[in-house]
Design an enzyme around this catalytic site. Structure first.
Site, mmCIF file in Angstrom:
data_model
loop_
_atom_site.group_PDB
_atom_site.id
_atom_site.type_symbol
_atom_site.label_atom_id
_atom_site.label_comp_id
_atom_site.label_asym_id
_atom_site.label_seq_id
_atom_site.Cartn_x
_atom_site.Cartn_y
_atom_site.Cartn_z
ATOM 1 C CB THR A 1 0.656 3.014 4.929
ATOM 2 O OG1 THR A 1 0.629 1.580 5.078
ATOM 3 C CG2 THR A 1 2.096 3.479 4.773
ATOM 4 C CB CYS A 2 -4.387 2.320 4.509
ATOM 5 S SG CYS A 2 -3.708 1.770 2.938
ATOM 6 N NE ARG B 1 3.706 -1.906 4.716
ATOM 7 C CZ ARG B 1 3.939 -3.226 4.696
ATOM 8 N NH1 ARG B 1 4.641 -3.786 5.670
ATOM 9 N NH2 ARG B 1 3.491 -3.977 3.715
ATOM 10 C CD GLN C 1 1.654 4.906 1.444
ATOM 11 O OE1 GLN C 1 2.101 3.759 1.449
ATOM 12 N NE2 GLN C 1 0.354 5.169 1.445
#
EC number: 1.2.1.70
Length: 430
Positions: free
Chosen positions: A50-51, A53, A119
């Site tokens: 994700t943005c 991690r 996510q």
């Protein structure tokens, strides 16, 4: 072979956006990224990128962390020395705990934000399609989803929860003040863009343009918020018409370049522009901030804005962690049974084999006995086997609460269990 659960990753606390974008494993990257689950020596795995991690959850032997880190660096054409200082590795119970905290958004930059669970579900779907998630991770991920649901139901962690998109719009309001005289553009049409559109409209933005590679998705989002859909190839042309740009695509490389912005400044008569890049890898060339009247912020710049949110939710986070501990115990009990059962069965089989051999040898020596006497001897032997195996089995069950299979290996060696013929042996994975 001993198997353990591992979680190897980096997040917004251990790595800056410059590092995270170098090691992001997005769907738009090379398919080799998704081959990590299939590397020899790793039984199961899942990639969450994700943005904020990149984390790889895996089941494998003690070499798993080294294998994953090497493969990760290789697919990003970086050295392992560049990667390792920014990563963390959890094993066993610690890995399970971290996963449950991530799923429940306790490890998010914005505490209580709802996007991470979706996510994680997407990551699980990809892992199942790749055949990388099997017995243990299937159970673990479904448990993580139920933990997240329980946390949201039994605490107020998600009440009035904010998101990265909310923080981005809040930053825009902080810089521009009243929003009703400004025009905005959203690049991307996913969940983060949808949330940003909602917050921009609530803030009173005058006009909203939506740009996306798939034009139909831009049209769909624009129709929800009375906006205007723009074809992706006309992105730069329409930049000159807006004051605020929030970008959140999954593109593997920059889509707005230094010269793009430099060339439109004269058209705008150098009127200020705000760019908020919440994508990782970044959508906007970081050098853009060098231009006069251009204000560029990335996702790491939003940390200060969400600090108040963290303070307000700390009490609920404590409640959530108690729930997580309960659920860890529940999962570990299942995992313990899965891993221990073959050894317990083999241990009892080994003692039974010895007892039966000795009984037959004894009966040959003393001669024939009646049925009642034989049954009495067999009952005595069964009771003796239960007593002899009680302490070893109790020890194994107690010691295995740490999710460490070393004592199982020791027991199997001590009682020579690996030489017992195996039929229908349960999965021995951690």
């Amino acid at each position: 072979m001993e198997q353990h659960i591992y979680l190897i990753g980096m997040n917004h606390r251990t790595a800056s956006i410059d590092v995270r974008e170098c090691f992001a494993l997005t769907e738009h990257c090379s398919k080799d990224d998704w081959a990590i689950p299939l590397i020899k020596g790793i039984q199961e795995s899942l990639i969450l990128s994700t943005c904020n991690r990149v984390e790889i959850l895996a089941v494998g032997d003690s070499n798993t962390p080294e294998i994953i880190l090497s493969a990760w660096a290789k697919v990003k054409t970086r050295s392992i020395e560049e990667l390792v200082p920014h990563t963390y590795t959890y094993q066993g119970r610690s890995a399970i705990s971290h996963l449950f905290c991530v799923a429940s958004s306790l490890d998010s930059m914005v505490l209580g934000e709802p996007q991470i669970l979706g996510q994680l579900k997407d990551a699980y779907k990809l892992a199942t399609i790749a055949g990388a998630s099997k017995t243990i991770l299937n159970r673990l991920l479904h448990k993580a989803f139920s933990v997240a649901k329980r946390v949201r139901t039994e605490t107020s962690i998600a009440s009035n929860a904010v998101s990265i998109s909310y923080a981005a719009v809040k930053l825009a309001k902080k810089i521009f003040g009243t929003m009703n005289q400004y025009k905005a553009m959203l690049i991307g049409a996913g969940e983060m863009a949808e949330l940003a559109a909602m917050h921009l409209m609530q803030a009173g933005i005058q006009q909203l343009k939506i740009v996306n590679r798939t034009y139909s998705q831009a049209q769909e989002l624009a129709s929800q918020f009375r906006g205007e859909a723009i074809p992706f190839e006309k992105l730069v042309t329409y930049l000159a018409e807006v004051d605020i740009v929030i970008s959140s695509t999954g593109a593997p490389q920059t889509i707005i370049h230094f010269n793009d912005i430099k060339n439109i400044l004269s058209k705008r008569k150098h009127y200020p522009m705000l760019f908020i890049d919440i994508a990782v890898p970044r959508d906007i060339d970081p050098n853009v901030h060098q231009l006069d009247n251009i204000y560029l912020y990335d996702i790491d710049d939003l940390k200060e804005i969400v600090e108040d949110n963290i303070v307000q939710r700390q009490d609920e986070a404590i409640k959530a962690k108690h729930i997580i501990q309960d659920e860890i115990d529940s999962f570990c009990a299942w995992l313990q049974a899965l891993i221990l059962q073959p050894t317990i069965v083999d241990l009892r089989k080994r003692f039974s084999t010895y007892a039966e051999e000795e009984l037959e040898r004894t009966l040959k020596k003393i001669g024939p006995v009646d049925r009642k006497t034989r049954e009495a001897l067999e009952t005595m032997i069964d009771a003796l086997i239960r007593k002899l195996t009680h302490d070893p089995i109790s020890y194994l069950k107690c010691a295995h609460r740490t999710i460490d299979t070393n004592h199982i290996t020791l027991a199997r060696q001590m009682f020579n269990l690996d030489k017992i013929p195996q039929t229908n042996k349960a999965v021995n994975e951690d």
